[in-house]
Scaffold this active site. Structure first.
Site, mmCIF file in Angstrom:
data_model
loop_
_atom_site.group_PDB
_atom_site.id
_atom_site.type_symbol
_atom_site.label_atom_id
_atom_site.label_comp_id
_atom_site.label_asym_id
_atom_site.label_seq_id
_atom_site.Cartn_x
_atom_site.Cartn_y
_atom_site.Cartn_z
ATOM 1 N N THR A 209 1.328 10.595 13.298
ATOM 2 C CA THR A 209 2.174 11.420 12.427
ATOM 3 C C THR A 209 1.612 11.504 11.008
ATOM 4 O OG1 THR A 209 3.457 9.422 11.988
ATOM 5 C CG2 THR A 209 4.322 10.914 13.672
ATOM 6 N N GLY A 210 0.529 10.799 10.727
ATOM 7 C CA GLY A 210 -0.014 10.750 9.366
ATOM 8 C C GLY A 210 -1.002 11.873 9.087
ATOM 9 N N GLN B 221 -11.874 12.345 -6.310
ATOM 10 C CA GLN B 221 -11.253 12.286 -4.987
ATOM 11 C C GLN B 221 -9.874 12.962 -4.950
ATOM 12 O OE1 GLN B 221 -13.348 7.972 -4.232
ATOM 13 N NE2 GLN B 221 -11.644 8.444 -2.881
ATOM 14 N N ARG C 145 9.724 4.261 13.301
ATOM 15 C CA ARG C 145 10.378 5.333 12.525
ATOM 16 C C ARG C 145 10.137 6.703 13.140
ATOM 17 N NH1 ARG C 145 7.904 2.004 8.728
ATOM 18 N NH2 ARG C 145 5.963 3.179 8.843
ATOM 19 N N SER C 146 8.994 6.869 13.777
ATOM 20 C CA SER C 146 8.607 8.197 14.276
ATOM 21 C C SER C 146 8.845 8.369 15.768
ATOM 22 C CB SER C 146 7.125 8.446 14.004
ATOM 23 O OG SER C 146 6.880 8.396 12.644
ATOM 24 N N ARG D 178 -14.957 -2.747 9.119
ATOM 25 C CA ARG D 178 -16.198 -2.067 8.700
ATOM 26 C C ARG D 178 -17.337 -3.031 8.382
ATOM 27 N NH1 ARG D 178 -13.140 1.938 4.636
ATOM 28 N NH2 ARG D 178 -12.249 3.347 6.201
ATOM 29 N N SER E 6 -5.082 13.896 -1.115
ATOM 30 C CA SER E 6 -4.844 13.726 0.330
ATOM 31 C C SER E 6 -5.479 12.440 0.845
ATOM 32 C CB SER E 6 -5.372 14.928 1.117
ATOM 33 O OG SER E 6 -6.726 15.168 0.783
ATOM 34 N N GLY E 7 -6.466 11.890 0.121
ATOM 35 C CA GLY E 7 -7.062 10.607 0.506
ATOM 36 C C GLY E 7 -6.051 9.473 0.468
ATOM 37 N N CYS F 74 -14.179 7.623 3.490
ATOM 38 C CA CYS F 74 -14.527 9.045 3.312
ATOM 39 C C CYS F 74 -15.582 9.267 2.227
ATOM 40 C CB CYS F 74 -13.272 9.857 2.989
ATOM 41 S SG CYS F 74 -12.170 9.057 1.814
ATOM 42 N N HIS G 195 -13.211 15.851 -1.433
ATOM 43 C CA HIS G 195 -13.753 14.904 -2.410
ATOM 44 C C HIS G 195 -15.084 15.461 -2.938
ATOM 45 C CE1 HIS G 195 -10.704 12.156 -1.268
ATOM 46 N NE2 HIS G 195 -11.407 11.143 -0.815
HETATM 47 P P1 NAP Z 1 -0.354 8.444 6.184
HETATM 48 O O1 NAP Z 1 -0.321 9.918 6.041
HETATM 49 O O2 NAP Z 1 0.525 7.621 5.321
HETATM 50 O O3 NAP Z 1 -0.062 8.056 7.746
HETATM 51 C C1 NAP Z 1 0.050 6.727 8.193
HETATM 52 C C2 NAP Z 1 0.232 6.709 9.696
HETATM 53 O O4 NAP Z 1 0.262 5.343 10.144
HETATM 54 C C3 NAP Z 1 1.558 7.324 10.153
HETATM 55 O O5 NAP Z 1 1.390 7.939 11.401
HETATM 56 C C4 NAP Z 1 2.442 6.096 10.293
HETATM 57 O O6 NAP Z 1 3.512 6.267 11.198
HETATM 58 C C5 NAP Z 1 1.464 5.116 10.878
HETATM 59 N N1 NAP Z 1 1.927 3.754 10.720
HETATM 60 C C6 NAP Z 1 2.234 3.133 9.576
HETATM 61 N N2 NAP Z 1 2.660 1.868 9.849
HETATM 62 C C7 NAP Z 1 2.605 1.724 11.195
HETATM 63 C C8 NAP Z 1 2.923 0.668 12.085
HETATM 64 N N3 NAP Z 1 3.367 -0.514 11.652
HETATM 65 N N4 NAP Z 1 2.758 0.869 13.407
HETATM 66 C C9 NAP Z 1 2.304 2.060 13.864
HETATM 67 N N5 NAP Z 1 2.005 3.105 13.064
HETATM 68 C C10 NAP Z 1 2.148 2.928 11.745
HETATM 69 O O7 NAP Z 1 -1.807 7.862 5.923
HETATM 70 P P2 NAP Z 1 -3.222 8.553 6.223
HETATM 71 O O8 NAP Z 1 -3.702 9.222 5.004
HETATM 72 O O9 NAP Z 1 -3.152 9.303 7.504
HETATM 73 O O10 NAP Z 1 -4.134 7.254 6.380
HETATM 74 C C11 NAP Z 1 -3.906 6.310 7.391
HETATM 75 C C12 NAP Z 1 -5.004 5.271 7.364
HETATM 76 O O11 NAP Z 1 -6.238 5.893 7.725
HETATM 77 C C13 NAP Z 1 -5.256 4.648 5.984
HETATM 78 O O12 NAP Z 1 -4.405 3.559 5.741
HETATM 79 C C14 NAP Z 1 -6.694 4.243 6.080
HETATM 80 O O13 NAP Z 1 -6.807 2.976 6.694
HETATM 81 C C15 NAP Z 1 -7.278 5.309 6.988
HETATM 82 N N6 NAP Z 1 -7.936 6.369 6.196
HETATM 83 C C16 NAP Z 1 -9.250 6.390 6.227
HETATM 84 C C17 NAP Z 1 -9.908 7.326 5.488
HETATM 85 C C18 NAP Z 1 -11.377 7.253 5.435
HETATM 86 O O14 NAP Z 1 -11.845 7.141 4.347
HETATM 87 N N7 NAP Z 1 -12.079 7.330 6.542
HETATM 88 C C19 NAP Z 1 -9.262 8.280 4.736
HETATM 89 C C20 NAP Z 1 -7.896 8.250 4.729
HETATM 90 C C21 NAP Z 1 -7.255 7.281 5.472
HETATM 91 P P3 NAP Z 1 5.009 6.653 10.683
HETATM 92 O O15 NAP Z 1 4.973 8.136 10.442
HETATM 93 O O16 NAP Z 1 5.848 6.256 11.833
HETATM 94 O O17 NAP Z 1 5.239 5.842 9.431
HETATM 95 O O1 3JN Z 2 -8.348 7.209 -1.375
HETATM 96 C C1 3JN Z 2 -9.095 7.868 -0.663
HETATM 97 O O2 3JN Z 2 -9.521 8.984 -0.986
HETATM 98 C C2 3JN Z 2 -9.529 7.312 0.657
HETATM 99 C C3 3JN Z 2 -8.641 6.218 1.096
HETATM 100 C C4 3JN Z 2 -8.914 5.423 2.077
HETATM 101 C C5 3JN Z 2 -8.061 4.306 2.430
HETATM 102 C C6 3JN Z 2 -6.734 4.282 2.001
HETATM 103 C C7 3JN Z 2 -5.930 3.205 2.318
HETATM 104 C C8 3JN Z 2 -6.415 2.152 3.035
HETATM 105 C C9 3JN Z 2 -8.554 3.252 3.185
HETATM 106 C C10 3JN Z 2 -9.949 3.301 3.691
HETATM 107 O O3 3JN Z 2 -10.212 4.097 4.586
HETATM 108 O O4 3JN Z 2 -10.803 2.568 3.200
HETATM 109 C C11 3JN Z 2 -7.733 2.170 3.464
HETATM 110 C C12 3JN Z 2 -8.220 0.996 4.244
HETATM 111 O O5 3JN Z 2 -8.353 1.144 5.441
HETATM 112 O O6 3JN Z 2 -8.443 -0.052 3.657
#
Ligand code: NAP
Ligand code: 3JN
Length: 342
Positions: free
Chosen positions: A14-15, A158, A42-43, A102, A161-162, A131, A244
């Site tokens: 859902t994120g 950045q 929640r979802s 990582r 949306s990150g 990212c 970004h």
């Molecule tokens: P987001 O929009 O806040 O979405 C978070 C997602 O995680 C939602 O689907 C949420 O579900 C779910 N979630 C949270 N707590 C949970 C739990 N306890 N059990 C199961 N699901 C849970 O965040 P996002 O931007 O998509 O980012 C999510 C994660 O991806 C980040 O924390 C980071 O680790 C990673 N990320 C990586 C990059 C990258 O640089 N490659 C970039 C952005 C994010 P609900 O809707 O039910 O709360």
């Molecule tokens: O802020 C951004 O533009 C990228 C964010 C990435 C991020 C946000 C929350 C937790 C990460 C990540 O991918 O490194 C994390 C995390 O997984 O630690």
């Protein structure tokens, strides 16, 4: 492979990233025979769309991965630390978008245009880099191959949306409030982000660098398999929704002219060179949003060192920076028959 495809799960469905993962699986026609959409309690019961179906979101539990062959995780590092090993134990290959694994020497950290071979060493979990690292190493790969990188000085710009969907809403709400002369709402960042820049992404460490900055340092070295590369990063949040941007100054061990670098970048996988400054043509996040390539421009000599170049690198952080990179990793796993836990 099963007859028609793989049994796939998306964790964090859902994120911002999870929603895009589902979209990219569909766009790239990854062969999916069944898709589980997993999120928090929640979802549970919400619907997400995949192909021509509406899929009911299920709560993530320890049994969620029974019978699943591939899981794409994007629910934060805490969720990955707890559930990714359980998924791998259940025989499911995990591509994890968080920072949880990582830097684990047992876990490959993969950008398909840069180090696809690393996938072959997987033991059940493969990590997707941050990212900001992904787009930088895609642009630097031909330079590393041709002239060997000594040092990188990078400053990022950045998009909100990150931080997740809530930050996209916050920027929108702040802009509305400001134009309507209302009090500015603020919940996600420590300061107003609208019409502002915050040199603060992730927590500050004792060294004065932030977590995001150190991710760029450590991940770059691991992906290039070169611990000698020196990286100095400054990461900045800017009021942009998607995409970004990065100013990257790279010093090399061997000479490489601007013309040679531009020619190599033009041929590089996943790179689009947009570099006609006299016509006002250079990469911009507005143009990169919705695309999977990494855009490179403003390629010029770094006049402060003997062998060095400076460039401007832009990519869609949610697509190439997260969802697309993860699906590309899954495609390699499929092609190389590695979609099983050894
Ligand atoms: P987001 O929009 O806040 O979405 C978070 C997602 O995680 C939602 O689907 C949420 O579900 C779910 N979630 C949270 N707590 C949970 C739990 N306890 N059990 C199961 N699901 C849970 O965040 P996002 O931007 O998509 O980012 C999510 C994660 O991806 C980040 O924390 C980071 O680790 C990673 N990320 C990586 C990059 C990258 O640089 N490659 C970039 C952005 C994010 P609900 O809707 O039910 O709360
Ligand atoms: O802020 C951004 O533009 C990228 C964010 C990435 C991020 C946000 C929350 C937790 C990460 C990540 O991918 O490194 C994390 C995390 O997984 O630690």
């Amino acid at each position: 492979m099963a007859e028609k495809g793989y049994r796939v799960a998306v964790v964090g469905a859902t994120g911002a990233v999870g929603t895009m993962m589902i979209k990219v699986l569909e766009e790239r026609r990854f062969p999916v025979v069944s898709l589980k959409a997993l999120a928090s309690a929640r979802s549970a019961g919400k619907k997400v769309s995949f192909q021509d179906k509406m899929i009911t979101v299920e709560e993530l539990t320890e049994r969620s991965f029974d019978g699943v062959q591939l899981a794409l995780f994007s629910a934060g590092a805490g969720v990955s630390r707890r559930f990714a090993p359980l998924a791998a134990q259940a025989g499911c290959v995990v591509v994890d978008n968080s920072s949880a694994f990582r830097m684990d020497p047992e876990v490959p950290l993969v950008v398909p245009e840069v180090n696809p071979h690393a996938v072959r060493t997987h033991k059940g979990i493969i990590a997707n880099p941050n990212c900001s690292t992904i787009q930088m190493v895609v642009a630097l790969k031909p330079i590393q191959d041709a002239a060997k990188i000594k040092r990188i000085v990078v400053t990022t710009f950045q998009a909100v949306s990150g931080t997740g969907q809530k930050a996209v809403f916050e920027l929108e709400a702040q802009v509305q409030a400001i134009v309507q002369a209302r009090p500015v709402p603020r919940a996600v960042y420590p300061h107003q982000i609208a019409f502002n820049c915050l040199p603060h992404i992730g927590a500050f460490l004792d060294t004065g660098y932030t977590e995001e900055e150190m991710k760029m340092v450590n991940e770059t070295r691991k992906i290039f398999e070169d611990p000698t590369i020196q990286v100095c990063a400054t990461t900045v949040r800017v009021p942009v929704y998607y995409g970004h941007s990065e100013s990257v100054a790279v010093e090399t061990h061997r000479p490489l002219s601007v013309e040679e670098a531009r020619a190599l970048l033009r041929k590089a996988e996943g790179v689009v060179v947009v570099d006609e400054p006299s016509l006002n043509r250079y990469p911009m996040p507005m143009d990169a949003a919705g695309r999977d390539e990494t855009f490179v421009g403003r390629i010029r000599k770094d006049i402060s060192v003997e062998y060095g170049l400076v460039m401007w690198v832009v990519a869609d952080n949610i697509r190439k920076g997260a969802a697309t990179n993860a699906v590309q990793i899954a495609e390699i796993l499929m092609r190389e028959d590695l979609l099983r836990v050894p």
